[in-house]
Each structure stands twice: as structure tokens, then as C-alpha cells.
Motif scaffolding. Structure first.
Motif, PDB file in Angstrom:
ATOM      1  N   SER A 238       0.856  -1.179   0.000  1.00  0.00           N
ATOM      2  CA  SER A 238       0.000   0.000   0.000  1.00  0.00           C
ATOM      3  C   SER A 238       0.896   1.234   0.000  1.00  0.00           C
ATOM      4  CB  SER A 238      -0.896   0.005   1.242  1.00  0.00           C
ATOM      5  OG  SER A 238      -1.622   1.215   1.358  1.00  0.00           O
ATOM      6  N   THR A 239       0.390   2.349  -0.523  1.00  0.00           N
ATOM      7  CA  THR A 239       1.190   3.573  -0.569  1.00  0.00           C
ATOM      8  C   THR A 239       0.410   4.747   0.018  1.00  0.00           C
ATOM      9  OG1 THR A 239       0.439   4.091  -2.816  1.00  0.00           O
ATOM     10  CG2 THR A 239       2.488   2.835  -2.606  1.00  0.00           C
ATOM     11  N   SER A 240       1.169   5.745   0.455  1.00  0.00           N
ATOM     12  CA  SER A 240       0.615   7.001   0.950  1.00  0.00           C
ATOM     13  C   SER A 240       1.361   8.145   0.284  1.00  0.00           C
ATOM     14  CB  SER A 240       0.765   7.092   2.470  1.00  0.00           C
ATOM     15  OG  SER A 240       0.426   8.395   2.938  1.00  0.00           O
ATOM     16  N   THR A 241       0.626   9.145  -0.166  1.00  0.00           N
ATOM     17  CA  THR A 241       1.251  10.322  -0.784  1.00  0.00           C
ATOM     18  C   THR A 241       1.210  11.539   0.125  1.00  0.00           C
ATOM     19  OG1 THR A 241      -0.829  10.887  -1.898  1.00  0.00           O
ATOM     20  CG2 THR A 241       0.750   9.533  -3.130  1.00  0.00           C
ATOM     21  N   ASP A 242       0.679  11.377   1.341  1.00  0.00           N
ATOM     22  CA  ASP A 242       0.572  12.508   2.267  1.00  0.00           C
ATOM     23  C   ASP A 242       1.265  12.204   3.593  1.00  0.00           C
ATOM     24  OD1 ASP A 242      -1.221  10.687   3.306  1.00  0.00           O
ATOM     25  OD2 ASP A 242      -3.001  11.853   2.788  1.00  0.00           O
ATOM     26  N   ASP A 243       2.341  11.446   3.513  1.00  0.00           N
ATOM     27  CA  ASP A 243       3.195  11.157   4.667  1.00  0.00           C
ATOM     28  C   ASP A 243       2.490  10.343   5.743  1.00  0.00           C
ATOM     29  OD1 ASP A 243       5.819  11.286   5.441  1.00  0.00           O
ATOM     30  OD2 ASP A 243       5.620  13.151   6.566  1.00  0.00           O
ATOM     31  N   GLY A 244       1.563   9.483   5.311  1.00  0.00           N
ATOM     32  CA  GLY A 244       0.967   8.524   6.224  1.00  0.00           C
ATOM     33  C   GLY A 244      -0.418   8.840   6.724  1.00  0.00           C
ATOM     34  N   ASP A 245      -1.014   9.955   6.284  1.00  0.00           N
ATOM     35  CA  ASP A 245      -2.378  10.274   6.716  1.00  0.00           C
ATOM     36  C   ASP A 245      -3.391   9.335   6.082  1.00  0.00           C
ATOM     37  OD1 ASP A 245      -1.766  12.332   8.471  1.00  0.00           O
ATOM     38  OD2 ASP A 245      -1.874  13.873   6.927  1.00  0.00           O
ATOM     39  N   THR A 246      -3.249   9.088   4.778  1.00  0.00           N
ATOM     40  CA  THR A 246      -4.167   8.198   4.061  1.00  0.00           C
ATOM     41  C   THR A 246      -3.364   7.162   3.286  1.00  0.00           C
ATOM     42  OG1 THR A 246      -4.261   9.657   2.121  1.00  0.00           O
ATOM     43  CG2 THR A 246      -5.911   9.994   3.853  1.00  0.00           C
ATOM     44  N   TRP A 247      -3.992   5.993   3.086  1.00  0.00           N
ATOM     45  CA  TRP A 247      -3.316   4.868   2.441  1.00  0.00           C
ATOM     46  C   TRP A 247      -4.206   4.249   1.373  1.00  0.00           C
ATOM     47  CZ3 TRP A 247       1.695   3.489   3.598  1.00  0.00           C
ATOM     48  CH2 TRP A 247       2.264   4.152   4.694  1.00  0.00           C
ATOM     49  N   THR A 248      -3.584   3.792   0.297  1.00  0.00           N
ATOM     50  CA  THR A 248      -4.332   3.113  -0.753  1.00  0.00           C
ATOM     51  C   THR A 248      -4.738   1.721  -0.285  1.00  0.00           C
ATOM     52  OG1 THR A 248      -2.332   2.170  -1.748  1.00  0.00           O
ATOM     53  CG2 THR A 248      -3.060   4.346  -2.541  1.00  0.00           C
TER      54      THR A 248
END
Length: 357
Positions: A238-248
Motif C-alpha cells: 500500500s502507498t501514501s502520498t501525504d506522509d501517512g495520513d491516508t493509504w491506498t
């Protein structure tokens, strides 16, 4: 519990010296077998210290889930070839400790130890666990009393804590509330001064536990998490583009998983490539393998076995599992993992060693 001397004598009889001495191998690595404090040893974790040394924690006792299973800690001083004898830092009557996670935080100069703890029961009863922490201002030589951090029953840690770009810490967590379908992952974040933790969901992560989080590129908010699969199928990502706030939503990779621990890390001191330690099977915990990715952890062009006993595949009691991996400023990659539950094995090597086979 039996004395370390018994295990040392047994190790010599089996051809290995469980003495903590780091010895060179014929293929360019160096390795050591830790001095086992008690009979059963599992789930090690490595952390580097600001003085150039290493510290390792694992749990040790009669057997996993048994009464008084302890968290123990050993040190490898800078430029030394001798791991210290492990000392007990967490033990509680009527309870069993597991899954130590070490984290040295530059901002505070403190070495943190997180670990899960559950009521003693064999086999373990996961839904009674919660997570505790201790602090060390002396790089692991002395520790404060333990504090209950995550009191929600079924709470577990396992993999490396990372710092967010705003200075917060992110603790990868998973929760066990019954069967495998009811187990899932989430991320917990907190700043230095806050008392409360903030939970960040990983949607549709049922069956997926023990996330290992990395930052593929320094200074960039994108994070990647890899998950153990309770169904014995694949490692998920899984990845996050907002430094861990939301995850795919986690997606399966091409790498197999045998419902056993994994850990990833970034080689920031050299190439910036990603390494991942895992068992490349759907069944047994043999072999233990390290993979190397040159595209940020999306594919794994190189894989090399750290430990493999072909004649022992499927044999009861043969287990190489629950790895920990990091890199130090001298370029060395350091790995530790469970060695047949008898002890913890440590080794170090350079990145080129992975590519040689």
C-alpha cells in the motif's frame, strides 16, 4: 528456565557457536549466533545507535506465549566483533512479551522500546495483547519502567517506526480480534509533545498484518507499506502520498508470503535502493531471503538466500523467520532473524553481495 551454558554446549555440538562472536564467512559476509538467554528465542529487531554501534532486542523464554517470556537486549559496540550477553529488560509474571521494536529518535536522544504483551497462554491468545513502551537515556543500558501505550485489546506492533517530515513519529500497527479475517492494520502517529495518538486506517486490510513502512526517497511524502498475509499467499503493498495520513487499498505483489514476518528498508547511505527480507514460500519458514529493488520497491530484480537448508524443507523445528534489516553509514547491510527458535542469527554484508548470485 535453563542456563545459557546449556545452550552454548548444545550449539558447539551442532557445529555453531552461540557465543555472539562476529566471524567472517567464505563468501564475503560476516555472521554471529547470539547467546540465547533462555530456551526459545524469536522476533529480533535491530537498531543503530549514534555512536556507530548496534542494539538488538528479541523475546526469549520457555516457548512463545508462556509465562514470563521476556524482552531481552544485546549490544554490538562500535568496531567490535563481540555481541554482548543479552539482558532482560521486560518481564512480567502471568504474562508473555513479544514483538520488540527499537527506535532511536534523534530529536530527543532517547532509545525507545515498544513491545506487545499478552496474558500467558500456550498457544498464545492474541486478542488479549496490548503495546507497552520503555525509554532509555543510556542507549539501552538502563530503562525506565514500562508504560501501557495502546490499551485496546488485540493491539500489536512489529516493524520499524519512522519519522514523518513534520517531526511526528509513525508506528505501524495491527490488531487481532479473533480469526484471521478480523485482523487488520492501521498506522498510529504522534508528535513529541502530544499525549494522544492519531489512528490512520488502511482500508480493506483484513488478513493483512505487521506492516513494514519505508520512505523510498528522502524528503518526499510518499511512503510504502508491505504486509504479511494471514492467508499464506502474497506480500501486499500500500502507498501514501501525504506522509501517512491516508493509504491506498493494499494490492498483492508478485512476492509470496507464508504468513510469516517481513521487513523492508532503504539503502540511503549508498544507492537508495530498497531491500526486503522475507520467506519466498507459501508454506515453511525456510529459506530466509533478501530481495533488492532498484525501482523504489515495486519489483525485485535480485534475490539471494541468507539461510537455506534444502534437505530440511518441511522438517519440524527448522525455522528461519521474522527478519530485521537496516543499513549503517559504512554501507553495511545488517540483518537478524530467528534461527530455529534456538537463538537469533546476525549477519552483515554489502549491497553487491546480494547481486552476486
Amino acid at each position: 528456565m535453563a542456563s545459557p551454558l546449556i545452550f552454548l554446549l548444545f550449539s558447539f555440538a551442532c557445529g555453531q557457536s552461540f557465543d555472539g562472536v562476529v566471524r567472517p564467512t567464505s563468501d564475503g559476509r560476516a555472521e554471529a549466533y547470539m547467546i540465547p538467554p533462555f530456551k526459545s528465542n524469536h522476533a529480533s529487531f535491530l537498531e543503530k545507535l549514534p555512536n556507530g554501534g548496534l542494539v538488538m532486542a528479541w523475546f526469549s523464554g520457555a516457548t512463545e506465549g508462556a509465562d514470563n517470556v521476556s524482552i531481552v537486549v544485546a549490544h554490538l559496540p562500535p568496531n567490535s566483533t563481540q555481541w554482548s550477553k543479552a539482558s532482560v529488560v521486560a518481564q512480567r509474571s502471568g504474562y508473555s512479551n513479544q514483538n520488540p521494536v527499537l527506535f532511536y529518535r534523534n530529536a530527543t536522544g532517547i532509545l525507545y522500546l515498544f513491545h506487545s504483551q499478552q496474558k500467558a497462554k500456550v498457544p498464545p491468545s492474541e486478542d488479549s495483547a496490548n503495546v507497552w513502551t520503555r525509554l532509555s537515556y543510556t542507549m539501552g543500558m538502563n530503562w525506565t519502567d514500562e508504560v501501557d501505550v495502546f490499551t485496546k485489546p488485540g493491539s500489536f506492533d512489529r516493524n520499524r517506526i519512522i519519522e514523518r517530515l513534520n517531526g511526528d513519529i509513525l508506528v505501524p500497527m495491527y490488531f487481532a480480534h479473533g480469526g484471521s479475517e478480523d485482523q487488520f492494520s492501521a498506522m498510529q502517529t504522534k508528535s513529541v509533545n502530544e499525549k494522544d495518538w492519531h489512528e490512520h486506517d488502511v482500508k480493506k486490510s483484513n488478513y493483512l498484518v505487521q506492516p513494514s513502512v519505508i520512505r523510498p526517497k528522502p524528503g518526499v511524502k510518499q511512503l510504502t507499506a508491505y504486509f504479511r498475509d494471514r492467508r499464506h499467499e502474497h506480500i501486499y503493498m500500500s502507498t501514501s502520498t501525504d506522509d501517512g495520513d491516508t493509504w491506498t487499498e493494499p494490492k498483492k505483489t508478485k512476492l509470496p508470503n507464508n504468513n510469516s514476518g517481513i521487513q523492508a528498508n532503504v539503502l540511503n547511505y549508498t544507492s537508495g535502493n530498497v531491500v526486503l527480507c522475507f520467506n519466498p514460500t507459501n508454506e515453511v519458514r525456510n529459506p530466509m531471503t533478501i530481495g533488492l529493488s532498484e525501482d523504489g520497491g515495486n519489483s525485485w530484480a535480485y534475490q539471494r538466500n541468507l539461510e537455506y537448508k534444502k534437505e530440511s524443507v518441511g522438517v519440524m523445528g527448522v525455522e528461519y523467520s521474522y527478519p530485521s534489516v537496516l543499513q549503517t553509514s559504512d554501507g553495511y547491510i545488517h540483518v537478524s532473524y530467528t534461527y530455529n527458535r534456538e537463538t537469533i542469527k546476525y549477519m552483515r554484508f554489502h549491497e553487491d553481495w546480494i547481486k552476486q548470485k
